[in-house]
Design an enzyme around this catalytic site. Structure first.
Site, mmCIF file in Angstrom:
data_model
loop_
_atom_site.group_PDB
_atom_site.id
_atom_site.type_symbol
_atom_site.label_atom_id
_atom_site.label_comp_id
_atom_site.label_asym_id
_atom_site.label_seq_id
_atom_site.Cartn_x
_atom_site.Cartn_y
_atom_site.Cartn_z
ATOM 1 N N ASP A 102 10.904 31.283 73.563
ATOM 2 C CA ASP A 102 11.877 32.152 72.895
ATOM 3 C C ASP A 102 11.431 32.300 71.450
ATOM 4 O OD1 ASP A 102 14.125 32.566 74.855
ATOM 5 O OD2 ASP A 102 14.117 30.393 74.832
ATOM 6 N N ARG A 110 11.322 28.074 67.163
ATOM 7 C CA ARG A 110 11.083 26.810 67.859
ATOM 8 C C ARG A 110 10.189 25.843 67.079
ATOM 9 N NH1 ARG A 110 15.321 27.149 70.992
ATOM 10 N NH2 ARG A 110 15.171 28.653 72.692
ATOM 11 N N ARG A 171 21.673 37.343 66.789
ATOM 12 C CA ARG A 171 20.529 37.589 67.671
ATOM 13 C C ARG A 171 20.520 39.014 68.216
ATOM 14 N NH1 ARG A 171 21.286 33.072 72.052
ATOM 15 N NH2 ARG A 171 19.272 33.848 72.806
ATOM 16 N N LYS A 201 17.191 40.488 77.606
ATOM 17 C CA LYS A 201 18.244 39.520 77.918
ATOM 18 C C LYS A 201 19.483 39.830 77.080
ATOM 19 C CE LYS A 201 16.382 36.010 74.721
ATOM 20 N NZ LYS A 201 15.659 34.756 74.587
ATOM 21 N N HIS A 202 20.678 39.467 77.562
ATOM 22 C CA HIS A 202 21.059 38.668 78.722
ATOM 23 C C HIS A 202 21.908 39.568 79.619
ATOM 24 C CE1 HIS A 202 20.540 35.974 75.248
ATOM 25 N NE2 HIS A 202 20.060 35.100 76.097
ATOM 26 N N HIS A 214 26.066 27.999 76.909
ATOM 27 C CA HIS A 214 25.418 26.696 76.987
ATOM 28 C C HIS A 214 26.416 25.633 77.435
ATOM 29 C CE1 HIS A 214 22.713 28.740 74.037
ATOM 30 N NE2 HIS A 214 21.806 28.136 74.773
ATOM 31 N N ASP A 287 18.262 32.617 83.136
ATOM 32 C CA ASP A 287 18.493 31.892 81.898
ATOM 33 C C ASP A 287 18.392 30.393 82.223
ATOM 34 O OD1 ASP A 287 19.027 31.392 79.254
ATOM 35 O OD2 ASP A 287 20.906 32.514 79.195
#
Length: 549
Positions: A102, A110, A171, A201-202, A214, A287
Protein backbone atom coordinates in the site's frame (compact mmCIF):
# COMPACT_ATOMS: atom_id res chain seq x y z
CA UNK A 1 15.96 -16.48 -7.70
CA UNK A 2 13.27 -16.91 -10.41
CA UNK A 3 13.17 -14.15 -13.02
CA UNK A 4 10.76 -15.61 -15.57
CA UNK A 5 7.55 -17.60 -15.58
CA UNK A 6 6.08 -20.28 -17.80
CA UNK A 7 3.01 -19.62 -19.92
CA UNK A 8 -0.35 -20.51 -18.40
CA UNK A 9 -0.96 -23.12 -21.09
CA UNK A 10 2.19 -24.94 -20.02
CA UNK A 11 1.26 -25.25 -16.36
CA UNK A 12 -2.54 -25.44 -16.31
CA UNK A 13 -2.59 -29.25 -16.44
CA UNK A 14 0.62 -29.98 -14.57
CA UNK A 15 0.56 -27.79 -11.46
CA UNK A 16 -0.89 -29.66 -8.44
CA UNK A 17 -4.12 -28.42 -6.85
CA UNK A 18 -2.42 -27.24 -3.66
CA UNK A 19 0.12 -25.19 -5.61
CA UNK A 20 -2.64 -23.54 -7.62
CA UNK A 21 -4.29 -22.62 -4.32
CA UNK A 22 -0.98 -21.31 -3.01
CA UNK A 23 -0.71 -18.97 -5.98
CA UNK A 24 -3.89 -17.23 -4.82
CA UNK A 25 -2.52 -16.43 -1.35
CA UNK A 26 -0.88 -13.08 -0.57
CA UNK A 27 0.17 -13.13 3.08
CA UNK A 28 1.53 -10.10 4.89
CA UNK A 29 5.27 -9.64 5.09
CA UNK A 30 6.63 -7.19 7.64
CA UNK A 31 9.65 -5.05 6.88
CA UNK A 32 10.54 -4.94 10.56
CA UNK A 33 10.11 -8.51 11.73
CA UNK A 34 12.04 -11.08 13.72
CA UNK A 35 14.41 -13.46 11.99
CA UNK A 36 12.29 -16.41 13.19
CA UNK A 37 9.19 -14.96 11.49
CA UNK A 38 11.13 -14.20 8.32
CA UNK A 39 12.41 -17.77 8.11
CA UNK A 40 8.91 -19.07 8.81
CA UNK A 41 7.51 -17.14 5.84
CA UNK A 42 10.38 -18.34 3.64
CA UNK A 43 9.45 -21.93 4.52
CA UNK A 44 5.77 -21.31 3.77
CA UNK A 45 6.67 -19.78 0.41
CA UNK A 46 8.70 -22.88 -0.48
CA UNK A 47 6.28 -25.48 0.85
CA UNK A 48 2.92 -23.95 -0.13
CA UNK A 49 3.82 -22.30 -3.44
CA UNK A 50 2.69 -18.86 -2.25
CA UNK A 51 1.90 -16.57 -5.18
CA UNK A 52 2.67 -13.14 -3.73
CA UNK A 53 3.27 -11.10 -0.61
CA UNK A 54 2.07 -7.71 0.58
CA UNK A 55 4.50 -5.65 2.65
CA UNK A 56 3.64 -3.75 5.81
CA UNK A 57 5.91 -1.81 8.16
CA UNK A 58 5.56 -4.01 11.25
CA UNK A 59 3.13 -6.20 13.10
CA UNK A 60 2.43 -3.43 15.60
CA UNK A 61 1.39 -0.95 12.91
CA UNK A 62 -0.58 -3.23 10.58
CA UNK A 63 -4.31 -3.28 10.01
CA UNK A 64 -6.15 -4.24 13.20
CA UNK A 65 -3.62 -2.55 15.48
CA UNK A 66 -3.54 0.66 13.46
CA UNK A 67 -5.20 2.58 16.29
CA UNK A 68 -3.70 0.35 18.96
CA UNK A 69 -1.20 0.98 21.70
CA UNK A 70 1.53 -1.49 20.75
CA UNK A 71 4.93 0.10 20.43
CA UNK A 72 5.86 0.51 16.76
CA UNK A 73 9.54 -0.16 15.98
CA UNK A 74 11.54 2.55 14.26
CA UNK A 75 13.94 1.59 11.48
CA UNK A 76 15.80 4.46 9.78
CA UNK A 77 16.53 2.19 6.81
CA UNK A 78 13.23 0.42 6.27
CA UNK A 79 13.69 0.86 2.52
CA UNK A 80 17.00 -0.99 2.55
CA UNK A 81 15.49 -3.73 4.69
CA UNK A 82 12.53 -4.02 2.28
CA UNK A 83 14.88 -4.61 -0.65
CA UNK A 84 16.80 -7.25 1.30
CA UNK A 85 13.61 -9.10 2.22
CA UNK A 86 12.21 -8.99 -1.32
CA UNK A 87 15.42 -10.66 -2.52
CA UNK A 88 15.21 -13.30 0.22
CA UNK A 89 11.58 -14.14 -0.41
CA UNK A 90 12.02 -14.27 -4.18
CA UNK A 91 14.97 -16.63 -3.69
CA UNK A 92 12.78 -18.90 -1.55
CA UNK A 93 10.14 -19.22 -4.28
CA UNK A 94 10.26 -21.56 -7.27
CA UNK A 95 7.77 -19.31 -9.06
CA UNK A 96 8.28 -15.52 -9.11
CA UNK A 97 6.34 -13.74 -6.38
CA UNK A 98 4.08 -10.79 -7.04
CA UNK A 99 5.27 -8.10 -4.60
CA UNK A 100 2.60 -5.65 -3.44
CA UNK A 101 2.41 -2.74 -1.02
CA UNK A 102 0.00 0.00 0.00
CA UNK A 103 1.78 3.13 -1.19
CA UNK A 104 -1.19 5.45 -1.60
CA UNK A 105 0.99 8.51 -0.93
CA UNK A 106 4.34 6.90 -1.58
CA UNK A 107 6.52 4.31 0.10
CA UNK A 108 6.55 6.51 3.23
CA UNK A 109 3.11 5.06 3.98
CA UNK A 110 4.97 1.92 5.11
CA UNK A 111 8.64 2.96 5.37
CA UNK A 112 10.41 5.60 7.45
CA UNK A 113 12.85 6.48 4.70
CA UNK A 114 10.54 5.93 1.74
CA UNK A 115 9.69 9.01 -0.30
CA UNK A 116 6.54 10.80 0.88
CA UNK A 117 4.06 12.63 -1.33
CA UNK A 118 0.88 14.38 -0.23
CA UNK A 119 -2.12 12.19 0.49
CA UNK A 120 -5.03 12.00 -1.95
CA UNK A 121 -7.16 14.70 -0.33
CA UNK A 122 -4.34 17.17 -0.93
CA UNK A 123 -4.23 16.17 -4.61
CA UNK A 124 -7.97 16.81 -4.59
CA UNK A 125 -7.18 20.53 -4.28
CA UNK A 126 -5.99 20.40 -7.90
CA UNK A 127 -8.50 20.84 -10.72
CA UNK A 128 -9.52 17.70 -12.66
CA UNK A 129 -7.04 16.81 -15.36
CA UNK A 130 -4.15 18.62 -13.68
CA UNK A 131 -0.87 17.10 -14.85
CA UNK A 132 0.55 17.01 -11.32
CA UNK A 133 -1.76 14.13 -10.36
CA UNK A 134 -0.37 11.94 -13.14
CA UNK A 135 3.18 13.06 -12.31
CA UNK A 136 2.61 11.98 -8.72
CA UNK A 137 1.46 8.52 -9.78
CA UNK A 138 4.46 8.24 -12.09
CA UNK A 139 6.98 9.24 -9.41
CA UNK A 140 5.40 6.86 -6.86
CA UNK A 141 5.51 4.12 -9.46
CA UNK A 142 9.20 4.70 -10.16
CA UNK A 143 9.92 4.51 -6.42
CA UNK A 144 8.05 1.21 -6.18
CA UNK A 145 9.82 -0.24 -9.20
CA UNK A 146 13.25 0.71 -7.85
CA UNK A 147 12.44 -1.14 -4.62
CA UNK A 148 11.38 -4.35 -6.40
CA UNK A 149 7.62 -3.85 -6.02
CA UNK A 150 5.26 -4.76 -8.85
CA UNK A 151 1.90 -3.72 -7.46
CA UNK A 152 0.85 -0.56 -5.67
CA UNK A 153 -2.55 -1.22 -4.07
CA UNK A 154 -3.84 2.21 -5.11
CA UNK A 155 -5.62 4.44 -5.99
CA UNK A 156 -8.35 4.85 -3.41
CA UNK A 157 -11.57 5.28 -5.39
CA UNK A 158 -13.79 6.04 -2.40
CA UNK A 159 -15.87 9.23 -2.46
CA UNK A 160 -15.52 10.62 1.07
CA UNK A 161 -18.94 12.06 1.94
CA UNK A 162 -18.78 11.51 5.71
CA UNK A 163 -16.49 13.93 7.60
CA UNK A 164 -16.42 11.50 10.54
CA UNK A 165 -15.15 8.62 8.41
CA UNK A 166 -12.48 7.02 10.60
CA UNK A 167 -10.68 5.00 7.96
CA UNK A 168 -10.90 6.78 4.56
CA UNK A 169 -11.01 10.57 4.97
CA UNK A 170 -7.70 12.02 3.79
CA UNK A 171 -7.07 8.89 1.66
CA UNK A 172 -9.87 9.95 -0.72
CA UNK A 173 -9.53 12.57 -3.45
CA UNK A 174 -12.60 14.34 -2.14
CA UNK A 175 -16.37 14.55 -1.91
CA UNK A 176 -17.23 15.03 -5.59
CA UNK A 177 -17.56 11.72 -7.41
CA UNK A 178 -16.63 13.14 -10.83
CA UNK A 179 -13.55 14.76 -9.31
CA UNK A 180 -12.57 11.53 -7.55
CA UNK A 181 -12.99 9.51 -10.74
CA UNK A 182 -10.82 11.84 -12.81
CA UNK A 183 -8.07 12.08 -10.21
CA UNK A 184 -8.03 8.33 -9.59
CA UNK A 185 -7.60 7.65 -13.31
CA UNK A 186 -4.86 10.28 -13.58
CA UNK A 187 -2.91 8.81 -10.67
CA UNK A 188 -3.27 5.33 -12.16
CA UNK A 189 -2.13 6.57 -15.59
CA UNK A 190 1.07 7.80 -13.99
CA UNK A 191 1.67 4.49 -12.22
CA UNK A 192 0.92 2.73 -15.49
CA UNK A 193 3.61 4.68 -17.31
CA UNK A 194 6.06 3.65 -14.58
CA UNK A 195 5.06 0.02 -15.31
CA UNK A 196 3.46 -0.57 -11.93
CA UNK A 197 0.17 -2.42 -11.46
CA UNK A 198 -2.77 -0.60 -9.86
CA UNK A 199 -5.74 -1.59 -7.72
CA UNK A 200 -8.99 0.36 -7.25
CA UNK A 201 -10.31 0.24 -3.70
CA UNK A 202 -12.56 -0.18 -1.69
CA UNK A 203 -15.42 -1.43 -3.87
CA UNK A 204 -18.27 -0.43 -3.93
CA UNK A 205 -17.17 2.64 -1.95
CA UNK A 206 -16.14 3.10 1.68
CA UNK A 207 -16.35 6.89 1.85
CA UNK A 208 -19.86 7.43 3.20
CA UNK A 209 -19.41 5.29 6.32
CA UNK A 210 -18.59 6.05 9.95
CA UNK A 211 -17.17 2.70 11.09
CA UNK A 212 -13.57 1.50 10.87
CA UNK A 213 -13.64 -1.84 9.05
CA UNK A 214 -10.36 -2.80 10.71
CA UNK A 215 -12.45 -3.17 13.85
CA UNK A 216 -16.15 -3.55 12.96
CA UNK A 217 -18.40 -4.04 9.91
CA UNK A 218 -19.59 -0.75 8.34
CA UNK A 219 -22.98 -0.47 6.66
CA UNK A 220 -23.34 1.57 3.47
CA UNK A 221 -27.05 2.25 3.68
CA UNK A 222 -27.83 4.00 0.39
CA UNK A 223 -30.20 3.29 -2.47
CA UNK A 224 -29.01 1.32 -5.47
CA UNK A 225 -29.58 4.37 -7.69
CA UNK A 226 -27.48 6.61 -5.45
CA UNK A 227 -24.67 4.05 -5.32
CA UNK A 228 -24.78 3.66 -9.08
CA UNK A 229 -24.56 7.41 -9.67
CA UNK A 230 -21.95 8.29 -7.04
CA UNK A 231 -19.94 5.50 -5.42
CA UNK A 232 -19.59 3.28 -8.50
CA UNK A 233 -18.51 6.05 -10.89
CA UNK A 234 -14.79 6.05 -9.95
CA UNK A 235 -14.67 2.26 -10.21
CA UNK A 236 -16.28 2.36 -13.66
CA UNK A 237 -13.74 4.95 -14.75
CA UNK A 238 -10.77 2.95 -13.50
CA UNK A 239 -12.08 -0.25 -15.06
CA UNK A 240 -12.42 1.58 -18.38
CA UNK A 241 -8.83 2.80 -17.94
CA UNK A 242 -7.62 -0.81 -17.67
CA UNK A 243 -6.92 -1.08 -13.94
CA UNK A 244 -5.48 -4.51 -13.16
CA UNK A 245 -7.09 -5.06 -9.76
CA UNK A 246 -10.14 -4.13 -7.74
CA UNK A 247 -10.31 -4.56 -3.96
CA UNK A 248 -13.75 -5.10 -2.39
CA UNK A 249 -14.22 -3.40 0.95
CA UNK A 250 -15.24 -4.98 4.23
CA UNK A 251 -18.65 -3.30 4.29
CA UNK A 252 -22.21 -4.45 3.84
CA UNK A 253 -24.49 -2.82 1.25
CA UNK A 254 -28.14 -3.78 1.93
CA UNK A 255 -29.57 -2.26 -1.26
CA UNK A 256 -27.28 -4.41 -3.43
CA UNK A 257 -26.99 -7.50 -1.24
CA UNK A 258 -29.67 -7.83 1.46
CA UNK A 259 -27.95 -10.88 3.01
CA UNK A 260 -25.73 -8.60 5.11
CA UNK A 261 -22.54 -10.20 3.84
CA UNK A 262 -19.52 -7.88 3.54
CA UNK A 263 -18.72 -7.05 -0.10
CA UNK A 264 -15.49 -9.03 0.31
CA UNK A 265 -17.46 -12.21 1.02
CA UNK A 266 -20.49 -11.54 -1.18
CA UNK A 267 -20.91 -13.43 -4.47
CA UNK A 268 -23.62 -10.92 -5.33
CA UNK A 269 -21.26 -7.95 -4.97
CA UNK A 270 -18.29 -9.55 -6.73
CA UNK A 271 -19.85 -11.75 -9.38
CA UNK A 272 -23.09 -9.89 -10.13
CA UNK A 273 -22.18 -6.25 -9.54
CA UNK A 274 -18.42 -5.97 -10.08
CA UNK A 275 -18.00 -8.53 -12.82
CA UNK A 276 -21.54 -8.52 -14.21
CA UNK A 277 -22.78 -4.94 -14.04
CA UNK A 278 -19.40 -3.18 -14.20
CA UNK A 279 -17.77 -5.69 -16.54
CA UNK A 280 -14.51 -6.04 -14.63
CA UNK A 281 -12.30 -8.79 -16.06
CA UNK A 282 -9.16 -8.29 -13.99
CA UNK A 283 -8.00 -9.64 -10.64
CA UNK A 284 -10.15 -9.19 -7.52
CA UNK A 285 -7.95 -8.70 -4.45
CA UNK A 286 -9.57 -9.11 -1.06
CA UNK A 287 -8.99 -6.46 1.55
CA UNK A 288 -6.87 -7.73 4.45
CA UNK A 289 -8.54 -10.86 5.81
CA UNK A 290 -7.22 -10.25 9.32
CA UNK A 291 -9.45 -7.18 9.69
CA UNK A 292 -12.09 -7.67 12.35
CA UNK A 293 -15.00 -6.79 10.08
CA UNK A 294 -14.58 -10.25 8.52
CA UNK A 295 -12.15 -12.22 10.69
CA UNK A 296 -14.56 -12.27 13.64
CA UNK A 297 -17.15 -14.09 11.53
CA UNK A 298 -15.23 -17.37 11.24
CA UNK A 299 -13.57 -19.26 14.07
CA UNK A 300 -12.24 -22.28 12.17
CA UNK A 301 -8.74 -21.69 10.70
CA UNK A 302 -8.85 -21.53 6.92
CA UNK A 303 -12.63 -21.13 6.68
CA UNK A 304 -12.52 -17.39 5.94
CA UNK A 305 -10.09 -17.88 3.06
CA UNK A 306 -12.32 -20.56 1.53
CA UNK A 307 -15.41 -18.36 1.81
CA UNK A 308 -13.58 -15.37 0.31
CA UNK A 309 -12.36 -17.42 -2.64
CA UNK A 310 -15.77 -18.91 -3.27
CA UNK A 311 -17.31 -15.43 -3.22
CA UNK A 312 -15.15 -14.43 -6.19
CA UNK A 313 -11.88 -13.06 -4.82
CA UNK A 314 -8.86 -14.15 -6.85
CA UNK A 315 -6.12 -13.09 -4.44
CA UNK A 316 -6.57 -13.51 -0.70
CA UNK A 317 -4.63 -10.74 1.00
CA UNK A 318 -3.26 -10.92 4.55
CA UNK A 319 -4.20 -14.56 5.09
CA UNK A 320 -2.79 -15.45 8.50
CA UNK A 321 -3.43 -19.21 8.70
CA UNK A 322 -1.73 -20.22 5.46
CA UNK A 323 -1.44 -23.99 5.87
CA UNK A 324 -5.02 -24.31 7.13
CA UNK A 325 -6.30 -22.08 4.32
CA UNK A 326 -4.73 -24.25 1.63
CA UNK A 327 -6.16 -27.35 3.30
CA UNK A 328 -9.63 -25.84 3.75
CA UNK A 329 -9.82 -24.67 0.13
CA UNK A 330 -8.55 -28.02 -1.19
CA UNK A 331 -11.14 -29.83 0.91
CA UNK A 332 -13.99 -27.70 -0.39
CA UNK A 333 -12.85 -28.19 -4.01
CA UNK A 334 -12.94 -31.96 -3.58
CA UNK A 335 -16.44 -32.03 -2.04
CA UNK A 336 -19.61 -31.75 -4.04
CA UNK A 337 -22.02 -30.24 -1.53
CA UNK A 338 -23.66 -26.81 -1.71
CA UNK A 339 -20.77 -25.15 0.15
CA UNK A 340 -18.09 -26.58 -2.11
CA UNK A 341 -15.76 -24.59 -4.36
CA UNK A 342 -16.05 -25.83 -7.92
CA UNK A 343 -12.92 -26.73 -9.83
CA UNK A 344 -13.89 -24.08 -12.37
CA UNK A 345 -14.16 -21.38 -9.67
CA UNK A 346 -10.61 -22.18 -8.55
CA UNK A 347 -9.30 -22.42 -12.11
CA UNK A 348 -10.79 -19.04 -13.06
CA UNK A 349 -8.89 -17.33 -10.26
CA UNK A 350 -5.70 -19.24 -10.92
CA UNK A 351 -5.82 -18.29 -14.61
CA UNK A 352 -6.34 -14.60 -13.88
CA UNK A 353 -3.53 -14.47 -11.34
CA UNK A 354 -1.09 -16.48 -13.43
CA UNK A 355 -1.72 -14.43 -16.56
CA UNK A 356 -1.17 -11.25 -14.58
CA UNK A 357 2.17 -12.67 -13.46
CA UNK A 358 2.99 -13.44 -17.08
CA UNK A 359 2.56 -9.75 -17.86
CA UNK A 360 4.94 -8.85 -15.05
CA UNK A 361 7.63 -11.47 -15.62
CA UNK A 362 7.47 -12.32 -19.33
CA UNK A 363 7.53 -8.86 -20.88
CA UNK A 364 9.28 -5.52 -20.62
CA UNK A 365 6.13 -3.74 -19.53
CA UNK A 366 4.16 -4.56 -16.41
CA UNK A 367 0.94 -2.87 -17.41
CA UNK A 368 -1.11 -2.26 -20.49
CA UNK A 369 0.07 0.57 -22.74
CA UNK A 370 -0.57 4.05 -21.35
CA UNK A 371 -3.04 6.31 -23.09
CA UNK A 372 -1.34 7.35 -26.33
CA UNK A 373 -3.02 10.76 -26.15
CA UNK A 374 -1.10 11.68 -23.00
CA UNK A 375 2.46 13.04 -23.28
CA UNK A 376 5.21 10.78 -22.00
CA UNK A 377 6.36 11.82 -18.56
CA UNK A 378 9.97 12.41 -17.63
CA UNK A 379 11.38 11.45 -14.24
CA UNK A 380 11.72 14.32 -11.77
CA UNK A 381 13.18 14.35 -8.30
CA UNK A 382 10.79 13.68 -5.40
CA UNK A 383 11.70 17.06 -3.89
CA UNK A 384 10.94 18.95 -7.11
CA UNK A 385 7.57 17.21 -7.37
CA UNK A 386 6.68 18.00 -3.76
CA UNK A 387 7.62 21.65 -4.31
CA UNK A 388 5.37 21.87 -7.36
CA UNK A 389 2.53 20.17 -5.50
CA UNK A 390 2.88 22.50 -2.51
CA UNK A 391 2.64 25.54 -4.79
CA UNK A 392 -0.37 24.26 -6.73
CA UNK A 393 -2.45 22.94 -3.81
CA UNK A 394 -2.05 25.71 -1.20
CA UNK A 395 -5.63 26.73 -0.45
CA UNK A 396 -7.04 29.94 0.99
CA UNK A 397 -10.14 28.52 2.67
CA UNK A 398 -11.06 31.85 4.21
CA UNK A 399 -9.61 35.27 3.53
CA UNK A 400 -9.70 38.40 5.67
CA UNK A 401 -12.22 41.17 5.15
CA UNK A 402 -9.87 43.65 6.84
CA UNK A 403 -6.25 44.60 6.25
CA UNK A 404 -3.58 42.66 8.14
CA UNK A 405 -1.69 44.49 10.85
CA UNK A 406 1.73 42.98 10.13
CA UNK A 407 3.49 45.36 12.48
CA UNK A 408 1.90 43.80 15.57
CA UNK A 409 1.71 40.12 14.69
CA UNK A 410 2.26 37.22 17.08
CA UNK A 411 3.08 33.67 15.99
CA UNK A 412 2.02 30.43 17.64
CA UNK A 413 3.75 27.32 16.30
CA UNK A 414 1.77 24.27 17.43
CA UNK A 415 3.19 20.88 16.57
CA UNK A 416 6.42 18.99 16.05
CA UNK A 417 9.14 19.60 13.45
CA UNK A 418 8.06 23.04 12.23
CA UNK A 419 11.63 24.04 11.46
CA UNK A 420 11.06 24.41 7.69
CA UNK A 421 8.31 26.98 8.31
CA UNK A 422 10.47 28.89 10.77
CA UNK A 423 13.55 28.91 8.54
CA UNK A 424 11.60 30.04 5.48
CA UNK A 425 9.86 32.79 7.40
CA UNK A 426 13.10 33.99 8.93
CA UNK A 427 14.02 34.71 12.52
CA UNK A 428 13.26 38.39 12.07
CA UNK A 429 9.57 37.65 11.71
CA UNK A 430 9.39 35.38 14.75
CA UNK A 431 10.46 37.80 17.45
CA UNK A 432 7.15 37.44 19.22
CA UNK A 433 6.37 33.77 19.06
CA UNK A 434 5.10 30.94 21.21
CA UNK A 435 5.62 27.20 20.74
CA UNK A 436 3.29 24.39 21.74
CA UNK A 437 4.12 20.71 21.32
CA UNK A 438 2.67 17.41 22.43
CA UNK A 439 3.30 13.71 22.47
CA UNK A 440 1.04 10.67 22.79
CA UNK A 441 0.24 11.59 26.39
CA UNK A 442 -0.87 15.13 25.53
CA UNK A 443 0.64 18.55 25.78
CA UNK A 444 4.30 18.52 26.75
CA UNK A 445 3.75 21.80 28.54
CA UNK A 446 1.53 20.91 31.47
CA UNK A 447 0.13 24.45 31.67
CA UNK A 448 -3.35 24.33 30.12
CA UNK A 449 -3.90 28.04 30.90
CA UNK A 450 -1.71 29.41 28.16
CA UNK A 451 -1.58 33.21 28.00
CA UNK A 452 -3.18 34.86 25.00
CA UNK A 453 -0.77 36.99 22.99
CA UNK A 454 -1.15 40.73 23.52
CA UNK A 455 -1.15 41.39 19.78
CA UNK A 456 -4.48 41.53 18.00
CA UNK A 457 -3.03 39.75 14.94
CA UNK A 458 -2.10 36.12 15.60
CA UNK A 459 -0.91 33.48 13.14
CA UNK A 460 -1.46 29.96 14.48
CA UNK A 461 0.55 27.38 12.53
CA UNK A 462 -0.97 24.00 13.39
CA UNK A 463 0.43 20.56 12.57
CA UNK A 464 -1.87 18.04 14.32
CA UNK A 465 -0.22 14.81 15.51
CA UNK A 466 -2.65 12.55 13.61
CA UNK A 467 -4.28 12.48 10.19
CA UNK A 468 -7.28 10.47 11.39
CA UNK A 469 -10.15 12.14 13.27
CA UNK A 470 -10.04 9.83 16.32
CA UNK A 471 -9.53 11.87 19.48
CA UNK A 472 -9.72 15.20 17.65
CA UNK A 473 -6.76 14.25 15.43
CA UNK A 474 -4.70 13.62 18.54
CA UNK A 475 -5.12 17.19 19.81
CA UNK A 476 -5.59 17.34 23.60
CA UNK A 477 -8.71 19.05 24.94
CA UNK A 478 -6.56 21.67 26.65
CA UNK A 479 -5.34 22.76 23.24
CA UNK A 480 -8.76 22.78 21.54
CA UNK A 481 -10.13 24.83 24.45
CA UNK A 482 -7.27 27.26 23.96
CA UNK A 483 -8.04 27.41 20.23
CA UNK A 484 -11.67 28.36 20.91
CA UNK A 485 -10.68 31.16 23.28
CA UNK A 486 -7.95 32.42 20.96
CA UNK A 487 -10.26 32.66 17.94
CA UNK A 488 -12.97 34.37 20.00
CA UNK A 489 -10.68 37.08 21.35
CA UNK A 490 -8.07 37.68 18.63
CA UNK A 491 -7.91 38.08 14.86
CA UNK A 492 -6.45 34.68 14.05
CA UNK A 493 -4.98 33.44 10.81
CA UNK A 494 -5.01 29.65 11.06
CA UNK A 495 -2.41 27.87 8.95
CA UNK A 496 -3.27 24.17 8.90
CA UNK A 497 -0.59 21.67 7.94
CA UNK A 498 -2.84 18.62 7.99
CA UNK A 499 -6.20 17.02 7.24
CA UNK A 500 -8.82 19.59 6.07
CA UNK A 501 -11.40 17.95 8.34
CA UNK A 502 -9.52 19.46 11.30
CA UNK A 503 -11.43 22.61 10.34
CA UNK A 504 -14.55 21.00 11.80
CA UNK A 505 -13.09 21.36 15.30
CA UNK A 506 -14.55 24.00 17.62
CA UNK A 507 -13.04 27.43 17.16
CA UNK A 508 -11.78 26.99 13.60
CA UNK A 509 -14.84 28.60 12.02
CA UNK A 510 -14.17 31.74 14.07
CA UNK A 511 -10.69 32.24 12.61
CA UNK A 512 -10.47 35.44 10.58
CA UNK A 513 -8.34 33.74 7.93
CA UNK A 514 -7.64 30.09 7.11
CA UNK A 515 -4.76 28.83 5.00
CA UNK A 516 -4.71 25.12 4.21
CA UNK A 517 -1.34 23.59 3.35
CA UNK A 518 -2.52 19.95 3.86
CA UNK A 519 0.82 18.43 4.88
CA UNK A 520 3.74 18.95 7.31
CA UNK A 521 6.20 17.96 4.59
CA UNK A 522 8.98 20.54 4.40
CA UNK A 523 8.01 21.84 0.97
CA UNK A 524 4.46 22.50 2.15
CA UNK A 525 5.61 24.30 5.28
CA UNK A 526 7.89 26.54 3.22
CA UNK A 527 5.15 27.37 0.72
CA UNK A 528 2.83 28.39 3.56
CA UNK A 529 5.53 30.64 5.00
CA UNK A 530 6.01 32.30 1.62
CA UNK A 531 2.31 33.06 1.56
CA UNK A 532 2.61 35.00 4.82
CA UNK A 533 5.58 36.85 3.38
CA UNK A 534 3.38 37.92 0.46
CA UNK A 535 5.49 36.06 -2.10
CA UNK A 536 2.96 33.49 -3.39
CA UNK A 537 -0.75 33.02 -3.96
CA UNK A 538 -2.97 30.13 -2.83
CA UNK A 539 -4.55 28.63 -6.00
CA UNK A 540 -5.92 25.37 -4.53
CA UNK A 541 -9.57 24.44 -4.05
CA UNK A 542 -11.06 22.84 -0.93
CA UNK A 543 -11.90 19.24 -2.03
CA UNK A 544 -14.49 18.54 0.69
CA UNK A 545 -17.35 20.38 2.32
CA UNK A 546 -16.53 21.95 5.68
CA UNK A 547 -19.53 23.62 7.37
CA UNK A 548 -18.99 27.35 7.68
CA UNK A 549 -16.26 27.46 5.03
Amino acid sequence: MPTSIQAYEDVVDSLPLTQKIGQLLMPAAFVNDSEDEIQRLESQIRELGIGGICFFHSRASAATNFEGEKEVPVNPDSLGRLKELIARYQKASAIPLLIAIDAEWGLAMRLENGEAYPYALCLGALPPGHELVRRTGFRMGLDCKAAGIHWNLAPVADVNLNPANPVIGYRSFGADHHHVAQHAVSLYRGMQQAEILGCAKHFPGHGDTATDSHLELPVLDKSADSLDAIELLPFRSLISAGIEGVMPGHLTVPSLDPTGLPATLSPTMIRDVLRGKLGFRGVVVSDALNMHAVSKRYAAPGELAAVALNAGNDILCFVEDLEQSVAAIADKVSHGDKNSITAQRLEDSFARVWKLKERVFQSDTTTSSPNSNEPKLKPESPGALRKALAAATLTAVKTRTTERDTTRRAWILAGEDLGPFESELGAGHLGNSMRISWDKQGILSQDSRWPLPDESEVVLVLAPPKLKPAGNFGLPKSFTDFLVTLCEQRNVSLCLLGNPYVLNLPGCAQAAEILLAYSPLAEFQKQAARYYLGKVEAPGNLPVKIPGH
